[in-house]
Design a protein around this motif. Structure first.
Motif, PDB file in Angstrom:
ATOM      1  N   GLN A 203     -44.010  32.777 -20.061  1.00 61.46           N
ATOM      2  CA  GLN A 203     -44.666  34.074 -20.000  1.00 61.46           C
ATOM      3  C   GLN A 203     -46.168  33.936 -20.223  1.00 61.46           C
ATOM      4  O   GLN A 203     -46.982  34.550 -19.520  1.00 61.46           O
ATOM      5  N   ASN A 204     -46.534  33.098 -21.194  1.00 57.50           N
ATOM      6  CA  ASN A 204     -47.960  32.883 -21.456  1.00 57.50           C
ATOM      7  C   ASN A 204     -48.648  32.257 -20.245  1.00 57.50           C
ATOM      8  O   ASN A 204     -49.786  32.606 -19.906  1.00 57.50           O
ATOM      9  N   THR A 207     -49.109  34.908 -17.619  1.00 58.41           N
ATOM     10  CA  THR A 207     -50.183  35.829 -17.996  1.00 58.41           C
ATOM     11  C   THR A 207     -51.542  35.179 -17.802  1.00 58.41           C
ATOM     12  O   THR A 207     -52.480  35.790 -17.280  1.00 58.41           O
ATOM     13  N   SER A 208     -51.652  33.918 -18.211  1.00 59.19           N
ATOM     14  CA  SER A 208     -52.907  33.197 -18.072  1.00 59.19           C
ATOM     15  C   SER A 208     -53.292  33.036 -16.612  1.00 59.19           C
ATOM     16  O   SER A 208     -54.461  33.152 -16.240  1.00 59.19           O
ATOM     17  N   ALA A 210     -52.495  35.034 -14.265  1.00 63.25           N
ATOM     18  CA  ALA A 210     -52.854  36.335 -13.703  1.00 63.25           C
ATOM     19  C   ALA A 210     -54.257  36.766 -14.086  1.00 63.25           C
ATOM     20  O   ALA A 210     -54.992  37.327 -13.270  1.00 63.25           O
ATOM     21  N   ASP A 211     -54.652  36.494 -15.335  1.00 61.75           N
ATOM     22  CA  ASP A 211     -55.964  36.979 -15.775  1.00 61.75           C
ATOM     23  C   ASP A 211     -57.027  35.890 -15.870  1.00 61.75           C
ATOM     24  O   ASP A 211     -58.162  36.144 -16.244  1.00 61.75           O
ATOM     25  N   SER A 215     -54.514  28.912 -21.453  1.00 62.49           N
ATOM     26  CA  SER A 215     -53.293  29.074 -22.242  1.00 62.49           C
ATOM     27  C   SER A 215     -52.999  27.804 -23.003  1.00 62.49           C
ATOM     28  O   SER A 215     -53.250  26.700 -22.519  1.00 62.49           O
TER      29      SER A 215
END
Length: 228
Positions: A203-204, A207-208, A210-211, A215
């Motif tokens: 998940q991290n 997320t990393s 995506a933005d 991470s």
């Protein structure tokens, strides 16, 4: 780093003509039936010990800490009962636990040649290849063990660790850890924190990605598992 479960949870599966027993730190194999090719052995000479009696003799040596004597029993059984895959399996496990990898691989390969459905031998054979840093071969034999028994807990956990720690395939690792947990084997409860940790890492990472932020997920350490 996690260490293998099997008979890796690792097990010493000492089987002979319908008898089997599992080591203390492995998946429970004490009640696992012997592979079909190991049943129905007949001893021509009535004065000779039966496979069951030989097995009990070997186990008695093990209980007394006489590993070399037990090894000789299983070596002789392998010669005297060429139709049985249990004796070379036991012999291979003893070699593996002593880290005699070449000897272990030879015995376990013989066990698989005698009975291609011997999942215990396949599991340990995979272990010898992982110890030799041959990940692809280890993967192949663990997958073969799962072809024999799709709910084989040890193979799922060992594959999960291989994918996580060596092949860096975290989704595959999670799949196999979940399959181990779903097997309803109490020994698989250990994988729950591993699943949670890997899912958090995934998940991290997502997320990393995506933005665009860095991470630390890929630097997280592995949990410690059972030592073979």
């Amino acid at each position: 780093m996690k260490r293998y479960v099997s008979g890796l949870v690792l097990v010493i599966a000492l089987t002979a003509a319908g008898c089997s027993v599992g080591p203390k730190r492995a998946e429970p194999l004490s009640k696992e039936p012997t592979a079909p090719g190991d049943r129905g052995a007949v001893v021509d000479d009535a004065d000779e010990m039966t496979p069951e009696a030989r097995f009990e003799e070997g186990m008695a040596f093990l209980r007394n800490g006489q590993i070399d004597a037990a090894q000789r029993v299983f070596e002789q059984m392998s010669r005297d009962f060429p139709a049985l895959s249990g004796p070379p399996t036991n012999l291979g496990i003893l070699h593996a636990r002593a880290e005699r990898w070449d000897a272990a691989r030879a015995a376990l390969s013989e066990a698989v040649a005698r009975n291609a459905d011997n999942k215990v031998a396949l599991n340990w054979l995979a272990h010898t290849y992982r110890e030799d840093r041959q990940a692809e071969r280890a993967e192949r034999y663990w997958l073969q063990a799962l072809d024999v028994d799709p709910r084989y807990t040890a193979a799922h956990i060992n594959l999960g660790m291989l994918y996580e720690e060596v092949m860096a395939d975290l989704p595959a690792a999670v799949r196999h850890y979940r399959a181990a947990y779903d097997s309803s084997d109490e020994s698989a409860l250990r994988v729950l924190p591993w699943i949670a940790r890997l899912e958090e890492r995934l998940q991290n990472a997502a997320t990393s990605s995506a933005d665009g932020t860095p991470s630390s997920a890929d630097t997280a350490g592995a949990n410690t598992a059972t030592t073979p």
